[in-house]
Design an enzyme around this catalytic site. Structure first.
Site, PDB file in Angstrom:
ATOM      1  N   TYR A 119       0.872  -1.169   0.000  1.00  0.00           N
ATOM      2  CA  TYR A 119       0.000   0.000   0.000  1.00  0.00           C
ATOM      3  C   TYR A 119       0.908   1.218   0.000  1.00  0.00           C
ATOM      4  O   TYR A 119       1.555   1.521   0.996  1.00  0.00           O
ATOM      5  CB  TYR A 119      -0.910  -0.003   1.230  1.00  0.00           C
ATOM      6  CG  TYR A 119      -2.017  -1.019   1.141  1.00  0.00           C
ATOM      7  CD1 TYR A 119      -3.278  -0.650   0.702  1.00  0.00           C
ATOM      8  CD2 TYR A 119      -1.798  -2.351   1.490  1.00  0.00           C
ATOM      9  CE1 TYR A 119      -4.303  -1.587   0.607  1.00  0.00           C
ATOM     10  CE2 TYR A 119      -2.816  -3.292   1.396  1.00  0.00           C
ATOM     11  CZ  TYR A 119      -4.059  -2.893   0.954  1.00  0.00           C
ATOM     12  OH  TYR A 119      -5.069  -3.820   0.860  1.00  0.00           O
ATOM     13  N   CYS A 120       0.992   1.875  -1.130  1.00  0.00           N
ATOM     14  CA  CYS A 120       1.842   3.053  -1.329  1.00  0.00           C
ATOM     15  C   CYS A 120       0.951   4.278  -1.086  1.00  0.00           C
ATOM     16  O   CYS A 120       0.085   4.593  -1.904  1.00  0.00           O
ATOM     17  CB  CYS A 120       2.403   3.020  -2.743  1.00  0.00           C
ATOM     18  SG  CYS A 120       3.575   4.320  -3.092  1.00  0.00           S
TER      19      CYS A 120
END
EC number: 1.8.4.12
Length: 147
Positions: A119-120
């Site tokens: 999850y960026c």
């Protein structure tokens, strides 16, 4: 704790230009210069617009992408994922459920031992609550995550 979605006009008053751009206009902040990309404090990250708990420092890892990276959200039910076909790419956008804030994107290139997801997330969409302040800020139930 009860979380509420604020109207756009109220958000314009309480968020910085960059926070508003990222969360409300689906923007992206610059890599390697944002607040949490290389931050190692112990605590939780909440939606800057509503206070909804999103991620924990226990699931944060260094991915060299220039933005904070997490292996999973605190609870999958508090985020929404949708197809993003912008910029000539097909990606999966991540949004907060209540606030409908743009958070970033999720990719399938995370560490295998952590589940394989990355999850960026834009720092501008997050507010960090240190472990020591969870109780006083109304997030006492999340202290269990750090035992």
């Amino acid at each position: 704790m009860k979380y509420t979605k604020k109207e756009k006009e109220e958000l314009k008053k309480v968020l910085t230009e960059e926070e508003y751009y990222v969360t409300q206009e689906n923007g992206t902040e610059r890599p390697f210069t944002n607040e949490y990309w290389d931050f190692n404090g112990e605590g939780i990250y909440v939606d800057i617009t509503t206070g909804e708990p999103l991620f924990t420092s226990k699931d944060k890892f260094h991915s060299s992408c220039g933005w904070p990276a997490f292996s999973k959200p605190i609870d999958r039910s508090i985020i929404k994922e949708k197809v993003d076909k912008s910029h000539g790419m097909i990606r999966t956008e991540v949004r907060s459920k209540l606030g409908d804030s743009h958070l970033g994107h999720v990719f399938c290139d995370g560490p295998e031992e952590l589940g394989g997801l990355r999850y960026c997330i834009n720092s501008a969409s997050l507010k960090f609550i240190p472990k020591e302040e969870l109780k006083e800020k109304g997030y006492e139930e999340y202290l269990e995550l750090f035992k």
